[in-house]
Design a protein around this motif. Structure first.
Motif, PDB file in Angstrom:
ATOM      1  N   GLY A 145     116.359 -15.357  -4.475  1.00 23.77           N
ATOM      2  CA  GLY A 145     117.398 -14.397  -5.308  1.00 23.77           C
ATOM      3  C   GLY A 145     117.066 -13.341  -5.857  1.00 23.77           C
ATOM      4  O   GLY A 145     116.046 -12.848  -5.458  1.00 23.77           O
ATOM      5  N   ASP A 146     117.708 -13.109  -7.021  1.00 24.43           N
ATOM      6  CA  ASP A 146     117.251 -11.752  -7.754  1.00 24.43           C
ATOM      7  C   ASP A 146     115.919 -11.599  -8.356  1.00 24.43           C
ATOM      8  O   ASP A 146     115.350 -12.871  -8.468  1.00 24.43           O
ATOM      9  N   TRP A 147     115.535 -10.694  -8.462  1.00 22.93           N
ATOM     10  CA  TRP A 147     114.251 -10.631  -9.325  1.00 22.93           C
ATOM     11  C   TRP A 147     114.448 -10.846 -10.872  1.00 22.93           C
ATOM     12  O   TRP A 147     115.426 -10.401 -11.369  1.00 22.93           O
ATOM     13  N   THR A 148     113.702 -11.373 -11.523  1.00 21.13           N
ATOM     14  CA  THR A 148     113.855 -11.721 -13.026  1.00 21.13           C
ATOM     15  C   THR A 148     112.170 -11.442 -13.323  1.00 21.13           C
ATOM     16  O   THR A 148     111.194 -11.509 -12.698  1.00 21.13           O
ATOM     17  N   ILE A 149     112.299 -11.039 -14.621  1.00 21.31           N
ATOM     18  CA  ILE A 149     111.025 -10.570 -15.304  1.00 21.31           C
ATOM     19  C   ILE A 149     111.115 -11.463 -17.070  1.00 21.31           C
ATOM     20  O   ILE A 149     112.416 -11.355 -17.502  1.00 21.31           O
ATOM     21  N   GLY A 150     110.088 -12.005 -17.165  1.00 19.59           N
ATOM     22  CA  GLY A 150     109.965 -12.584 -18.520  1.00 19.59           C
ATOM     23  C   GLY A 150     108.695 -12.428 -19.330  1.00 19.59           C
ATOM     24  O   GLY A 150     107.858 -12.193 -18.353  1.00 19.59           O
ATOM     25  N   MET A 151     108.556 -12.249 -20.389  1.00 23.60           N
ATOM     26  CA  MET A 151     107.249 -12.462 -21.211  1.00 23.60           C
ATOM     27  C   MET A 151     107.370 -13.155 -22.220  1.00 23.60           C
ATOM     28  O   MET A 151     108.555 -13.406 -23.140  1.00 23.60           O
ATOM     29  N   THR A 152     106.231 -14.048 -22.952  1.00 21.35           N
ATOM     30  CA  THR A 152     106.198 -14.704 -23.995  1.00 21.35           C
ATOM     31  C   THR A 152     105.201 -14.254 -24.849  1.00 21.35           C
ATOM     32  O   THR A 152     104.006 -13.966 -24.238  1.00 21.35           O
ATOM     33  N   ALA A 153     105.572 -14.154 -26.201  1.00 22.87           N
ATOM     34  CA  ALA A 153     104.441 -13.518 -27.045  1.00 22.87           C
ATOM     35  C   ALA A 153     103.550 -14.802 -27.801  1.00 22.87           C
ATOM     36  O   ALA A 153     104.031 -15.910 -27.904  1.00 22.87           O
ATOM     37  N   PHE A 154     102.288 -14.333 -27.656  1.00 25.43           N
ATOM     38  CA  PHE A 154     101.353 -15.117 -28.492  1.00 25.43           C
ATOM     39  C   PHE A 154     100.934 -14.558 -29.844  1.00 25.43           C
ATOM     40  O   PHE A 154     100.401 -13.541 -29.666  1.00 25.43           O
ATOM     41  N   GLY A 155     101.170 -15.079 -30.908  1.00 25.03           N
ATOM     42  CA  GLY A 155     100.795 -14.387 -32.138  1.00 25.03           C
ATOM     43  C   GLY A 155      99.777 -14.992 -33.066  1.00 25.03           C
ATOM     44  O   GLY A 155      99.667 -16.109 -33.011  1.00 25.03           O
ATOM     45  N   GLU A 156      99.055 -14.132 -33.855  1.00 24.64           N
ATOM     46  CA  GLU A 156      97.904 -14.656 -34.577  1.00 24.64           C
ATOM     47  C   GLU A 156      98.485 -15.519 -35.847  1.00 24.64           C
ATOM     48  O   GLU A 156      99.491 -15.023 -36.343  1.00 24.64           O
ATOM     49  N   MET A 157      97.951 -16.422 -36.141  1.00 26.15           N
ATOM     50  CA  MET A 157      98.327 -17.574 -37.382  1.00 26.15           C
ATOM     51  C   MET A 157      97.126 -17.055 -38.224  1.00 26.15           C
ATOM     52  O   MET A 157      96.034 -17.190 -37.914  1.00 26.15           O
ATOM     53  N   LEU A 158      97.562 -16.821 -39.419  1.00 29.08           N
ATOM     54  CA  LEU A 158      96.517 -16.752 -40.492  1.00 29.08           C
ATOM     55  C   LEU A 158      95.602 -18.027 -40.793  1.00 29.08           C
ATOM     56  O   LEU A 158      96.486 -19.140 -40.930  1.00 29.08           O
TER      57      LEU A 158
END
Lengths: 561, 186
Positions: free
Chosen positions: A411-424
């Motif tokens: 099917g269609d091309w899809t793109i996704g991204m997931t953030a990984f954030g710093e925890m203090l």
């Protein structure tokens, strides 16, 4: 030499334990590596490696029985048919959640080195200086320069593929040739670079999968099957079994003992040194003592701290390393499960061949240079572009031959991204022993009281908005931000609870990962971390472990331990 | 693909997250007393007929060729929550009744055209069925999801319809694609 006497004891056989065993044995030390879980042989015990999807009884769907047996694991993707059996039995090894904490454990030889995501990034200079500059927690006792050559060393041996980008925010390393971005990712990368004037970058992930064969390590280059977590007979990804254990075994100096739960470090208060460890055999309940000049705790972040809490309690009621008041405190993880995705138009004549066990990476760009946000630190993204498959929604087709034909084609091309954030690191985020409750072996269990706070919540707004902004800037259609919710532990990047520091009054470990109160005890897994950065931590554990092992050997030779 | 993304992408052709997948389970974590009823031979036969209408044999194998019904009921028995199982079993009863009211016949007695017409209507009904967080889906969503899942993950489809390459050996991120070529397996 008594058969229970060694030069060094390594507790745990995962990523950092494997490195400790390799480094210490190669320096000539006689080492016993104690693993609390089962034995797991390279190749022959990868029972699911060659199965195709239809050969799994439920084709990777979860059963109600699995859900009942794994009340923690079921909270996210780790509970699946492909890796079932690799995870800790939750009935045997319970823990207490004052606040929800997802603890994904693997008790087996190799530990989570067989299950990890393999993303391998260096910390940058700023990461080691941020606590001091911002007045948060305590300063790291080391700087990037202290680890740089060790990063070179562990990257070289582990085999990290990646591209050199020349960025201060994500230092280049000693890489094997990079995997490829696909054509959609290449174009998105170019558009992001242009739109953000070269201040945001998207490139191929740096991953512990080798892209050139290494006959000297008996490892074959990645075959692009993307089933690493089932074990890899090619030895293409870094694990204890594929990489560090064979090297340690080749020295003839290593003894590996599975089913060995280390219950405490044996401590001599007169010499202020550890003399060894006490073990309970997980199968027979036999109690055994092993003696050594040096002990490396690599039992995984919280279990290394659990051992310390259970040790030398006659001297310190809260355990070895508790004199600082920081043992068990400053729990960290990476907060994530949010980002954006969308549909990519065009490229109908493009596809890909092979299943790449890797995606792209977008290094941190917030709070760098002149950028100032209403929170401190930052985040990076991991993602990929691909064409949808048969599981996609086709709203205009309901049943019949047309639906069938459409779904058999990409099917269609899809793109996704997931953030990984710093925890203090927050002092109040802590684990502690609950001596009222015990596990299968009668040992006290850990209780968790951890939450993310204002800084993380503020960051999470950007983590969604920035992803959407970048995808839209790249011409992606139907961009949707997403927050799937996060509970501490889900990142499976647990860190802290026995932090390194300059001062024994405020830290558990010194700048060489030695417990201030017992200098021949080293902790070099995630427990030692003083802050969390936003990059995946395992490579840093490898570097810290190799550095500490070298130091331990030198100190032994000098008679200082 | 990053392993962490895999599950977030399990959406079915029904527009619903796969029932029994973690996405749905997070919303309804009830796991008590599963297996609410047994499937009969007649149920198996009906599911097989329905599945073969959703995915008929053409130049390539259909749902019956892929023997989807036993696997579909296995998933309902082993993976569905008790609440979802009840919806599924009740749905089969409702389906039979509705077919009788509409045609005066069992589904197995309908012509191919009638079968397609009846299932198209069921699909429309299911798609407009009100959704709410944590509540079970319409039973036809379940049947269609299970049909597609059972079909596309079967050995015959993975090996003969889709393109299965167990050991690709390399990665090409700009591989040519021509209209009509089938997707990679898995």
């Amino acid at each position: 030499m008594n058969h229970n006497e060694y030069d060094a004891i390594v507790v745990g056989s995962g990523i950092s334990g494997g490195w400790a065993a390799k480094e210490l044995t190669e320096q000539g030390l006689k080492v016993i590596m104690l693993e609390r879980g089962r034995s797991l042989e390279h190749v022959e015990d990868y029972v699911n490696e060659h199965k195709e999807i239809w050969e799994f009884p439920h084709r990777d769907m979860r059963t109600q029985e699995m859900i009942e047996n794994y009340p923690v694991l079921r909270r996210d993707y780790p509970l699946n048919e492909q890796t079932l059996g690799s995870w800790t039995n939750e009935q045997d090894s319970p823990y207490e959640e004052i606040q929800r904490f997802d603890w994904y454990r693997s008790y087996q030889v190799g530990g989570r080195s067989l299950l990890w995501g393999r993303q391998s990034y260096r910390w940058n200079k700023m990461d080691f200086e941020a606590n001091l500059r911002e007045g948060i927690a305590v300063d790291w006792p080391i700087r990037y320069e202290d680890l740089a050559s060790w990063y070179d060393y562990v990257e070289g041996f582990a085999g990290i593929s990646g591209s050199k980008e020349g960025l201060d925010v994500l230092p280049d390393g000693n890489f094997l040739p990079p995997m490829d971005l696909n054509c959609v990712e290449q174009d998105v990368a170019a558009r992001i670079k242009s739109h953000f004037n070269g201040e945001r970058h998207l490139f191929i992930g740096r991953v512990a999968n080798i892209t050139e064969s290494r006959p000297e390590q008996n490892r074959v280059q990645c075959q692009y099957r993307n089933r690493c977590w089932r074990g890899c007979s090619f030895g293409a990804f870094f694990s204890t079994q594929s990489t560090t254990l064979p090297a340690a075994m080749a020295t003839g100096n290593l003894t590996l003992r599975p089913f060995s739960i280390v219950t405490r470090v044996l401590y001599d208060k007169d010499t202020r040194r550890a003399t060894g460890v006490e073990v309970v055999d997980a199968e027979t309940n036999e109690v055994i003592e092993y003696k050594a000049k040096v002990v490396f705790l690599n039992a995984s972040t919280f279990n290394s701290t659990w051992i310390l809490m259970n040790s030398a309690t006659d001297v310190w009621p809260d355990g070895l390393g508790s004199s600082s008041g920081e043992l068990g405190h400053n729990v960290m993880d990476h907060h994530f499960r949010l980002g954006a995705s969308g549909r990519v138009e065009g490229y109908e004549d493009k596809y890909y061949y092979g299943r790449r066990p890797n995606g792209f990476y977008v290094p941190r760009f917030r709070n760098i240079g002149n950028d100032k946000r209403d929170y401190v630190r930052g985040f990076g993204y991991q993602g990929s572009a691909s064409r949808t498959g048969w599981s996609r929604n086709i709203s205009e087709l309901n049943v019949g031959a047309d639906l069938k034909q459409a779904l058999t084609q990409p099917g269609d091309w899809t793109i996704g991204m997931t953030a990984f954030g710093e925890m203090l690191p927050y002092h109040e985020n802590r684990i502690f022993l609950n001596r009222e409750k015990t596990d299968k072996w009668g040992l006290p269990i850990l209780a968790f009281d951890v939450s993310i706070k204002d800084n993380e919540f503020a960051m999470r707004k950007d983590m969604i908005a920035d992803a959407a902004e970048m995808l839209e800037a790249a011409g992606v259609k139907d961009v949707r931000g997403r927050d799937s919710g996060y509970a501490p532990g889900m990142g499976i990047h647990e860190m802290g609870t026995a932090r390194m520091g300059h001062d024994p009054a405020t830290s558990v470990l010194n700048g060489h990962n030695q417990v201030w109160d017992a200098l021949n005890v080293f902790v070099t897994d995630g427990a030692c971390m003083t802050s969390a950065s936003c990059v995946n931590p395992s490579l840093t554990y490898m570097a810290l472990t190799a550095r500490a092992a070298q130091f331990a050997v030198e100190e032994l030779k000098k008679g200082n331990l | 693909m990053n392993r962490r993304e895999l599950l977030s992408m399990i959406m079915s052709a029904t527009g619903y997250a796969m029932i029994g997948s973690p996405v749905v389970l997070a919303a309804s974590a009830s796991t008590a007393s599963y297996r609410s009823a047994e499937f009969t031979d007649s149920d198996q036969s009906l599911l097989s007929d329905i599945a073969d209408t959703i995915i008929p044999r053409t130049t390539t194998p259909g749902a019956k060729d892929a023997e989807v019904a036993p696997f579909m009921t296995k998933i309902v028995d082993d993976c569905y929550s008790a609440a979802d199982q009840a919806v599924f079993h009740d749905g089969l009863v409702a389906f039979r009744d509705h077919c009788q009211v509409r045609f005066g016949l069992d589904f197995s007695e309908l012509s191919d055209q009638q079968r397609t017409e009846f299932l198209s209507e069921a699909d429309q009904t299911a798609r407009s069925y009100p959704r709410s967080q944590g509540s079970p889906a319409h039973y036809f969503i379940m049947i269609k999801q299970l049909t597609l899942f059972a079909y596309f993950t079967s050995e015959i489809v993975q090996t003969q319809v889709l393109r299965l390459v167990p050991v690709p050996g390399r990665y090409d991120g700009c591989f040519p694609y021509q209209e009509g070529e089938t997707a990679w397996a898995i």
